[in-house]
Motif scaffolding. Sequence first.
Motif, short mmCIF file in Angstrom:
data_model
loop_
_atom_site.label_atom_id
_atom_site.label_comp_id
_atom_site.label_asym_id
_atom_site.label_seq_id
_atom_site.Cartn_x
_atom_site.Cartn_y
_atom_site.Cartn_z
N GLY A 345 0.82 -1.21 0.00
CA GLY A 345 0.00 0.00 0.00
C GLY A 345 0.85 1.26 0.00
N LYS A 346 1.92 1.26 0.79
CA LYS A 346 2.81 2.41 0.85
C LYS A 346 3.51 2.60 -0.50
CE LYS A 346 6.05 4.42 4.16
NZ LYS A 346 7.20 4.83 3.35
N GLN A 347 3.89 1.50 -1.14
CA GLN A 347 4.58 1.57 -2.43
C GLN A 347 3.69 2.20 -3.50
OE1 GLN A 347 6.36 -1.58 -5.81
NE2 GLN A 347 5.44 -2.32 -3.93
N ILE A 348 2.45 1.75 -3.63
CA ILE A 348 1.60 2.27 -4.70
C ILE A 348 1.20 3.72 -4.45
CG2 ILE A 348 0.76 -0.01 -5.37
CD1 ILE A 348 -1.84 0.62 -3.86
N ALA A 349 1.06 4.09 -3.16
CA ALA A 349 0.74 5.48 -2.86
C ALA A 349 1.90 6.40 -3.19
CB ALA A 349 0.33 5.63 -1.40
N GLU A 350 3.12 5.92 -2.92
CA GLU A 350 4.31 6.71 -3.25
C GLU A 350 4.52 6.82 -4.76
OE1 GLU A 350 6.95 5.77 0.78
OE2 GLU A 350 7.29 4.62 -1.05
N LYS A 351 4.17 5.78 -5.49
CA LYS A 351 4.39 5.78 -6.94
C LYS A 351 3.32 6.56 -7.70
CE LYS A 351 7.93 2.95 -6.64
NZ LYS A 351 9.32 3.46 -6.82
N PHE A 352 2.07 6.51 -7.22
CA PHE A 352 0.97 7.07 -8.00
C PHE A 352 0.11 8.10 -7.25
CE2 PHE A 352 1.36 2.43 -9.19
CZ PHE A 352 2.19 2.64 -10.27
N GLY A 353 0.28 8.19 -5.95
CA GLY A 353 -0.61 9.01 -5.14
C GLY A 353 -0.55 10.50 -5.42
N ASP A 354 0.53 10.96 -6.05
CA ASP A 354 0.66 12.39 -6.33
C ASP A 354 0.08 12.78 -7.68
OD1 ASP A 354 2.58 11.11 -7.91
OD2 ASP A 354 3.97 12.80 -7.82
N HIS A 355 -0.42 11.80 -8.44
CA HIS A 355 -0.87 12.12 -9.80
C HIS A 355 -2.26 12.75 -9.77
CE1 HIS A 355 -1.56 11.98 -14.08
NE2 HIS A 355 -0.29 11.60 -14.24
N PRO A 356 -2.46 13.87 -10.46
CA PRO A 356 -3.76 14.56 -10.40
C PRO A 356 -4.91 13.79 -11.03
CG PRO A 356 -2.32 15.59 -12.03
CD PRO A 356 -1.47 14.61 -11.28
N ALA A 357 -4.63 12.78 -11.86
CA ALA A 357 -5.71 12.00 -12.47
C ALA A 357 -6.28 10.95 -11.52
CB ALA A 357 -5.22 11.32 -13.75
N LEU A 358 -5.53 10.62 -10.49
CA LEU A 358 -6.00 9.61 -9.52
C LEU A 358 -7.10 10.19 -8.67
CD1 LEU A 358 -5.70 6.82 -8.14
CD2 LEU A 358 -3.98 7.89 -6.64
N SER A 359 -8.23 9.49 -8.59
CA SER A 359 -9.35 10.01 -7.79
C SER A 359 -9.68 9.16 -6.58
CB SER A 359 -10.60 10.14 -8.67
OG SER A 359 -11.02 8.88 -9.15
N MET A 360 -9.33 7.88 -6.59
CA MET A 360 -9.71 7.00 -5.47
C MET A 360 -8.93 5.70 -5.54
SD MET A 360 -13.42 5.67 -6.86
CE MET A 360 -13.87 7.26 -7.56
N TRP A 361 -8.95 4.96 -4.41
CA TRP A 361 -8.44 3.59 -4.36
C TRP A 361 -9.64 2.67 -4.22
CZ3 TRP A 361 -3.43 3.50 -5.48
CH2 TRP A 361 -2.63 4.58 -5.10
#
Length: 530
Positions: A345-361
């Motif tokens: 969970g920490k890995q995917i948030a660090e890799k993709f969590g800052d992207h403005p297109a991401l809206s939810m998990w």
Amino acid sequence: MSQANRRVGRRLTIAAAFSLGVMIPILVGAAARDLPILETTGDGSESATVEGARAVGEASGRAIVDPDGTTGPSSAAGSGIASAAVAEALVAESDTAIDSVTDTAGDGSTSDDAAATDTAPTSAPTSTTAETASAGTETTAATSPTTTARSTATTTRPSTTVRPTTTTRATTTTVRQTTTTRQTTTTRPPTTTTTTTTAAPNRSASVNGITHVASSAPTAIPVYDTAWQMLIKATPAQTDAYFATLKNYGFTGAWTAIMHHSPATYLDNFAGGGQVASVQNGQVVLSDGYVRRVREILDSAQRHGMKVGLIPAWQNTYLPGAKSNGGKENQVVGTINEGNAYAFGKQIAEKFGDHPALSMWVFGGDAASNNTDANRRVWRQMASGIKDAGSNHKITYHTPPSGKGHLNYRGEWWLDFISPQTGHNQGAQETQNELSTVRNGYGLPTWQGESRYFNITFDWISAQWRNPGVQQMREDAQAAKNAGVAGYVYGDAGRWKWCIGAGDTTPCNANNIGASFGDAERAVINVFRR
């Protein structure tokens, strides 16, 4: 009246408006006698005259000691002012007090408006400004002998300014000290401060996964498409065409999986690249190439104003108790567990969590065989890793079909909204009833996470429900609307697996993804149109 006295008269008018304490009777007395308070010297500067000094002394009740040693009236306390230069200081002090409340316009002109913006003199000591806005608390500290000026802005709030002065919301009390150690107290009306506050962009918080609707979408709630295997099976060019088509049809975005079931497991290669991930020391680690690919696809979504909900790992493939469909799935079953879910969970948030297109998990995924308490603990660990990495995106759970535990995740601390799969073996009325039950059971916003897919023809679907068409898509969307859903996820049986032919009748070609859209998508969007 002399020019100097006219100047004094003008200043006295301003001073009277602001009740400048002891300076009023002093200067009024001088002005009434038409005594020259200031005189212009050879270099163009102004200084106090002896006559002005005496006038000041008489009005203030203090003795003025002239240069020739004679004195004027003595005060009751017997105090005296050493020379006319001191009187000049008093006059200059009044100038400072008056000038400090004179509104200076952008063109350099002045106004005696009592509500004018206050600009501190350049000799003002250290200042600290603390302002509280409705969106939060902002504190600015400045240590400088320079002029303090307020900026124009969109946010208006009262200000508290601390110099050698105390400013309150109701009044502004200014205390300045001169070389004679005399204090002047000025009370002004409340001052309105307008300040421009530009908050740093918080990309992960800018999208609310429950209520966000793409600006281009005509719908009252967000409508997403299902593209479970897109991240692994699609090329960037294909996804660019896909998101352009989503926008044209009125969607808000798509749900897709970082790791799905076969042929899109982490042991498979992503389109045009290498293996998606590997297990290293018990941890599932995404490859650098795949991370770049996912971000490229998110970039495509962002270019078209579309949003993406990311599924970390398909529950019915990767969590303990998962069901394998053979092949590479045999090797990945159960590889996400309570011991490594936090790190993943920490890995995917660090890799993709800052992207403005991401809206939810989106947690879960077809968990008919492993919807267990043990796996609830796995998702808790995953959520903790995501949150600890700084992601504050909404988290939802995609439940298994009806009868397999729709209500198992009630009370989970990480759950922001619930997204039940109502399944492919029932009609619209049953779907509406299930959604209402789930919504009432959780007391949370509810999305339709998966209803019947357009053109689905798998053998495990009862004949009466197989190959639903445009009318069935419209009916399922209306059922969800009647149940009060907050979001809707549509599915096409060919597109979710990126046009790998099996179990559908959709005319789907990955290189012409737009051909898989048509009347069914229009019907669904029209149900939720504003």
